[in-house]
Design an enzyme around this catalytic site. Structure first.
Site, PDB file in Angstrom:
ATOM      1  N   GLU A 121       0.814  -1.222   0.000  1.00  0.00           N
ATOM      2  CA  GLU A 121       0.000   0.000   0.000  1.00  0.00           C
ATOM      3  C   GLU A 121       0.848   1.274   0.000  1.00  0.00           C
ATOM      4  OE1 GLU A 121      -3.170   0.660  -0.370  1.00  0.00           O
ATOM      5  OE2 GLU A 121      -3.949  -1.392  -0.374  1.00  0.00           O
ATOM      6  N   VAL A 155      -2.919  -5.249  -4.602  1.00  0.00           N
ATOM      7  CA  VAL A 155      -2.270  -3.957  -4.840  1.00  0.00           C
ATOM      8  C   VAL A 155      -1.709  -3.895  -6.246  1.00  0.00           C
ATOM      9  CG1 VAL A 155      -0.295  -2.522  -4.204  1.00  0.00           C
ATOM     10  CG2 VAL A 155      -1.774  -3.447  -2.418  1.00  0.00           C
ATOM     11  N   LEU A 156      -0.939  -4.906  -6.627  1.00  0.00           N
ATOM     12  CA  LEU A 156      -0.311  -4.884  -7.951  1.00  0.00           C
ATOM     13  C   LEU A 156      -1.357  -4.990  -9.058  1.00  0.00           C
ATOM     14  CD1 LEU A 156       2.392  -4.677  -9.374  1.00  0.00           C
ATOM     15  CD2 LEU A 156       2.504  -7.176  -9.399  1.00  0.00           C
ATOM     16  N   THR A 178      -2.323 -13.908  -6.619  1.00  0.00           N
ATOM     17  CA  THR A 178      -1.505 -14.834  -5.836  1.00  0.00           C
ATOM     18  C   THR A 178      -1.798 -14.734  -4.345  1.00  0.00           C
ATOM     19  OG1 THR A 178       0.263 -13.182  -5.690  1.00  0.00           O
ATOM     20  CG2 THR A 178       0.352 -14.746  -7.536  1.00  0.00           C
ATOM     21  N   LYS A 191     -12.573  -2.621 -10.814  1.00  0.00           N
ATOM     22  CA  LYS A 191     -11.922  -1.406 -10.340  1.00  0.00           C
ATOM     23  C   LYS A 191     -10.401  -1.485 -10.466  1.00  0.00           C
ATOM     24  CE  LYS A 191     -15.307   0.099  -6.894  1.00  0.00           C
ATOM     25  NZ  LYS A 191     -15.510   0.379  -5.458  1.00  0.00           N
ATOM     26  N   THR A 221       2.048 -20.535  -0.123  1.00  0.00           N
ATOM     27  CA  THR A 221       3.263 -19.814   0.267  1.00  0.00           C
ATOM     28  C   THR A 221       2.964 -18.512   1.004  1.00  0.00           C
ATOM     29  OG1 THR A 221       3.335 -18.763  -1.932  1.00  0.00           O
ATOM     30  CG2 THR A 221       4.613 -20.778  -1.626  1.00  0.00           C
ATOM     31  N   GLU A 233     -12.492 -10.444   3.678  1.00  0.00           N
ATOM     32  CA  GLU A 233     -13.386 -10.122   2.556  1.00  0.00           C
ATOM     33  C   GLU A 233     -14.393 -11.239   2.313  1.00  0.00           C
ATOM     34  OE1 GLU A 233     -13.897  -7.437   1.037  1.00  0.00           O
ATOM     35  OE2 GLU A 233     -12.096  -6.179   1.133  1.00  0.00           O
ATOM     36  N   HIS A 304     -16.475  -0.899   4.303  1.00  0.00           N
ATOM     37  CA  HIS A 304     -15.658   0.043   3.530  1.00  0.00           C
ATOM     38  C   HIS A 304     -16.125   1.486   3.713  1.00  0.00           C
ATOM     39  CE1 HIS A 304     -14.679  -3.810   1.712  1.00  0.00           C
ATOM     40  NE2 HIS A 304     -13.647  -3.251   1.115  1.00  0.00           N
ATOM     41  N   HIS A 320      -5.311  -4.431   4.303  1.00  0.00           N
ATOM     42  CA  HIS A 320      -6.627  -3.980   3.841  1.00  0.00           C
ATOM     43  C   HIS A 320      -7.757  -4.756   4.502  1.00  0.00           C
ATOM     44  CE1 HIS A 320      -9.834  -2.604   1.231  1.00  0.00           C
ATOM     45  NE2 HIS A 320     -10.127  -3.861   0.949  1.00  0.00           N
TER      46      HIS A 320
END
Length: 427
Positions: A121, A155-156, A178, A191, A221, A233, A304, A320
């Site tokens: 983040e 994030v990525l 992943t 999004k 992993t 979530e 949220h 998150h």
């Protein structure tokens, strides 16, 4: 005369003579139909109404990088020569899986460039996005035939999704999540975004990946905390719409944590599969009718309302999903005070959070001004109303627009008095 010169459903509605001197008709298709409408005889006002169909696929595919698999290349046009792909990989994923991914690409004789990106983040910003764009330019890709591939966490995927939406005004991409939060949340919606000016996802677009490939083997992993991060979530979907999913988390949550969704035991395997499928399907059921968020009452916004502000203020202390869980604990208290959820179900919710080793408390809750500011920012985001989802029993939700500062203060006090947890410790 009706002309349809482009691929989507647009129509040009004109008279027999398109010249301005004779004017154009003022009638055309109905209000909901695509078309180009004129509203004066002098043709000095136009309204363009068009639509573009959206279709994207989420596919569960175990052993994705097995040498016999070709799913990764299903998106994009068939190449005339060698397959070419620009691949963005999270730095941690590259350390763990990079050799196998490269061996897979080499086996299929792909011409590729791998861009390794540290992603969290604190690095979810325009600078990271710009670096990826520069490397895409250096490699060179055909805009439509060679989709970018992103392999990493939420994030990525958000960053690369934003890059795809902006690069040459739209370049397809393929997601390979992943992390658990990537499999059930960030990897299934439309999004994209980066953090900006101290705000979470302040800059972003709606741009779904053409294809998302889900392989739960990556979860083996992950550390235990990141499994819990994704379970938050999943718990969200359970609380707002799926009581069966909540029951599974209540009974088998610790097993899912222990086994990391790998199905070490026979029962664990069956539960892992059902939990993943219910969470993904439930999320998509909510997103599909409202993909562009034309309707701002969204049940998937549960958890949220306060969490974006709390998460950004707490960085890097809260992940998150952990921030979302703190929000859900707080709004569970709000729902209980309003008689929307019983004391028994309230306590079950908090017990499941503890069982999943998720926090229901953070010291930032002791700052009333922070929570007030968070709600005010959410109101601006939701077009002037709170539109705050609260739990209605377990498996349902209602929206309210009248939560007060006093209510929030009482909810914080309730959490403290019930002995809520933060990182496994009681407060």
């Amino acid at each position: 005369m009706s002309v349809s010169p482009i691929e989507d459903s647009s129509q040009l509605v004109t008279g027999t003579d398109p010249g301005l001197s004779r004017g154009l008709p003022l009638t055309g298709p109905g209000e909901d139909e695509a078309g180009l409408y004129t509203f004066s005889q002098q043709v000095d006002s136009w309204v363009v109404r068009t639509s573009k169909p959206v279709s994207y696929e989420i596919r569960i595919r175990d052993d994705l990088f097995g040498l016999s698999r070709t799913d990764l290349f299903d998106a994009g046009a068939a190449p005339e020569g060698r397959i070419r792909r620009f691949v963005v990989i999270d730095a941690d994923v590259d350390l763990l899986h990079g050799d196998r991914i490269r061996a897979y690409l080499d086996h299929h004789d792909a011409e590729y460039e791998i861009c390794v990106v540290p992603a969290n983040e604190t690095l979810k910003d325009f600078d990271t996005a710009a670096r990826i764009v520069r490397e895409i330019d250096a490699f060179g890709i055909d805009r439509r035939r060679e989709p970018v591939i992103v392999i990493g966490g939420g994030v990525l995927m958000d960053i690369v999704g934003l890059v795809g939406s902006l690069y040459r005004r739209g370049t397809p991409f393929v997601r390979v999540p992943t992390t658990l939060i990537g499999l059930v949340d960030a990897g299934v919606g439309a999004k994209t975004g980066v953090n900006f000016n101290g705000h979470k996802n302040r800059l972003g677009t709606y741009f779904p990946a053409e294809l998302t490939l889900l392989d739960r083997a990556f979860l083996a992993t992950l550390d235990r905390r990141h499994i819990g991060n994704g379970l938050a979530e999943i718990l969200k979907i359970a609380l707002i719409k799926d009581a069966r999913l909540f029951d599974l988390l209540e009974q088998y949550g610790p097993v899912l944590l222990d086994e990391k969704f790998q199905g070490v035991s026979e029962r664990g395997d069956l539960v892992a599969e059902e939990v993943l499928r219910r969470a993904i399907h439930g999320m998509l059921e909510e997103l599909q009718p409202n993909l562009w968020e034309a309707k701002l009452e969204r049940t998937v916004d549960y958890g949220h309302t306060f969490s974006p502000t709390v998460e950004m203020r707490a960085l890097p202390e809260l992940l998150h999903g952990e921030a979302v869980c703190v929000d859900m604990a707080l709004t569970t208290m709000l729902g209980w005070r309003r008689g929307l959820i019983s004391a028994e179900d309230r306590d079950r919710v908090l017990a499941v959070m503890r069982g999943l080793e998720l926090p229901s408390w953070d010291p930032l809750l002791d700052d009333p001004s922070l929570l007030t500011a968070a709600l005010q920012d959410t109101v601006r985001h939701r077009n002037g109303k709170q539109r705050l989802p609260l739990p209605h029993g377990i498996g349902g939700a209602v929206f309210v627009n009248d939560v007060t500062e006093d209510e929030i203060t009482r909810a914080v006090r309730d959490l403290r008095e019930l002995g809520s947890t933060r990182s496994g410790t009681h407060v």
